[in-house]
Design a protein around this motif. Structure first.
Motif, short mmCIF file in Angstrom:
data_model
loop_
_atom_site.label_atom_id
_atom_site.label_comp_id
_atom_site.label_asym_id
_atom_site.label_seq_id
_atom_site.Cartn_x
_atom_site.Cartn_y
_atom_site.Cartn_z
N ARG A 54 0.82 -1.22 0.00
CA ARG A 54 0.00 0.00 0.00
C ARG A 54 0.86 1.27 0.00
O ARG A 54 0.39 2.34 -0.37
N TYR A 55 2.11 1.16 0.43
CA TYR A 55 3.00 2.32 0.51
C TYR A 55 4.00 2.39 -0.63
O TYR A 55 4.96 3.16 -0.57
N PHE A 56 3.78 1.60 -1.68
CA PHE A 56 4.65 1.68 -2.86
C PHE A 56 4.62 3.09 -3.46
O PHE A 56 5.68 3.66 -3.77
N LEU A 168 1.73 3.52 -8.54
CA LEU A 168 0.33 3.11 -8.38
C LEU A 168 -0.09 2.25 -9.56
O LEU A 168 -0.80 1.24 -9.39
N ALA A 169 0.32 2.64 -10.77
CA ALA A 169 0.00 1.85 -11.96
C ALA A 169 0.56 0.44 -11.83
O ALA A 169 -0.10 -0.55 -12.18
N ALA A 170 1.78 0.34 -11.31
CA ALA A 170 2.40 -0.98 -11.16
C ALA A 170 1.67 -1.82 -10.11
O ALA A 170 1.36 -3.00 -10.34
N ILE A 171 1.35 -1.21 -8.99
CA ILE A 171 0.73 -1.96 -7.90
C ILE A 171 -0.71 -2.34 -8.22
O ILE A 171 -1.30 -3.23 -7.59
N TRP A 236 -2.61 -1.66 -21.54
CA TRP A 236 -2.13 -2.47 -22.67
C TRP A 236 -1.14 -3.52 -22.19
O TRP A 236 -1.21 -4.69 -22.60
N LEU A 237 -0.21 -3.11 -21.33
CA LEU A 237 0.76 -4.07 -20.80
C LEU A 237 0.08 -5.15 -19.97
O LEU A 237 0.41 -6.34 -20.08
N ALA A 255 8.30 -3.17 -15.29
CA ALA A 255 8.04 -2.71 -16.64
C ALA A 255 6.89 -1.71 -16.67
O ALA A 255 6.97 -0.68 -17.35
N VAL A 256 5.82 -2.01 -15.95
CA VAL A 256 4.67 -1.10 -15.90
C VAL A 256 5.08 0.24 -15.29
O VAL A 256 4.70 1.31 -15.78
N GLN A 257 5.87 0.19 -14.22
CA GLN A 257 6.30 1.45 -13.59
C GLN A 257 7.10 2.30 -14.56
O GLN A 257 6.86 3.50 -14.68
#
Length: 274
Positions: A54-56, A168-171, A236-237, A255-257
């Motif tokens: 949650r703290y990423f 946030l996108a990655a998590i 997309w990823l 990769a997403v990050q």
């Protein structure tokens, strides 16, 4: 008499105990995703990573502050291109190239693998291949050129907004997708993420964006353009990961990050240029 709070399972005890637990989770996330040393009293338990995710985005704020500080100081002595490059170097050193390595491994795996098993096998290999080398080279060059093309004050604002949002996108993959293999470096944070935990991550990531938007340090149009491009790229990823390997791995999170970060910068640059 009320029992003491378990460190790996917070219960509704005193406010101070709950605050200490949340602080411990933040420090565990900081230790996992950066080189920054944490206080000894925090300790470590792999199970805490399940809730520390949650703290990423909060870790992203710390990284952004360091990168912004290096950029501002470097700008006093060198031109913007050099200052941006030094800022990027500081961020890479601070995180141990954790996300860049994940991006390179993902390029190798999805570029060179055909079957699910082969993709995962390539991604597990610590050696970097042609797809990874070319991919990370182009990614870093694009990030450098994009930031160097922004107006100088906008660079600092972009760093403070984009670093937490890209995390946030990655998590979000942890929140909505399944982990693709039985063992791996992201497994402790990849088992599950509750809606409440994702809301905490979301609020943390959106806070700098809202504050900087309200103070007009960056236009809402530029912020919206960045959010749009980063979201499209992340979706997309995620779709590709689900189709090719049935979920995500720790490398996929990196990769997403990275992709969300650079596409957000591109959105800001496009909006400001328009």
């Amino acid at each position: 008499m009320m029992e003491p709070m378990e460190v790996d399972h917070p219960v509704r005890t005193s406010l101070s105990a709950r605050c200490v637990y949340q602080l411990r989770l933040f420090f565990v996330a900081l230790q996992f995703f950066t080189r920054i040393p944490i206080p000894r009293w925090v300790g470590f338990d792999e199970r805490w990573l399940q809730h520390a995710s949650r703290y990423f985005p909060a870790v992203g704020i710390v990284v952004a502050l360091v990168c912004a500080l290096v950029y501002v100081l470097a700008s006093l002595f060198w031109n913007q291109s050099v200052a941006v490059l030094l800022s990027m170097g500081a961020g890479i050193y601070l995180t141990g190239a954790f996300h860049e390595d994940g991006f390179a491994d993902t390029c190798d795996g999805f570029g060179g693998g055909v079957t699910e098993e082969r993709v995962l096998e390539i991604m597990k290999d610590s050696r970097i291949g042609a797809y990874g080398a070319i991919g990370i080279g182009l990614m870093l060059a694009l990030k450098w050129m994009t930031l160097a093309s922004l107006p100088s004050p906008s660079v600092v604002v972009a760093l403070l907004i984009v670093h937490p949002f890209s995390r946030l996108a990655a998590i979000s993959l942890v929140w909505r997708m399944n982990y693709a293999k039985a063992n791996g470096k992201a497994k402790p944070i990849g088992q599950e993420m509750s809606n409440g935990e994702f809301c905490i991550a979301g609020a943390t990531a959106l806070l700098p964006m809202v504050l900087l938007g309200l103070t007009e340090w960056m236009s809402w149009e530029a912020i919206a353009a960045g959010v749009l491009l980063a979201t499209i790229a992340s979706l997309w990823l995620a779709r590709m990961f689900q189709r090719r390997i049935g979920g995500y791995t720790g490398d996929c999170l990196g990769a997403v990050q990275q992709v969300a970060e650079v596409t957000f910068y591109l959105g800001i640059l496009a909006a400001l240029a328009y």
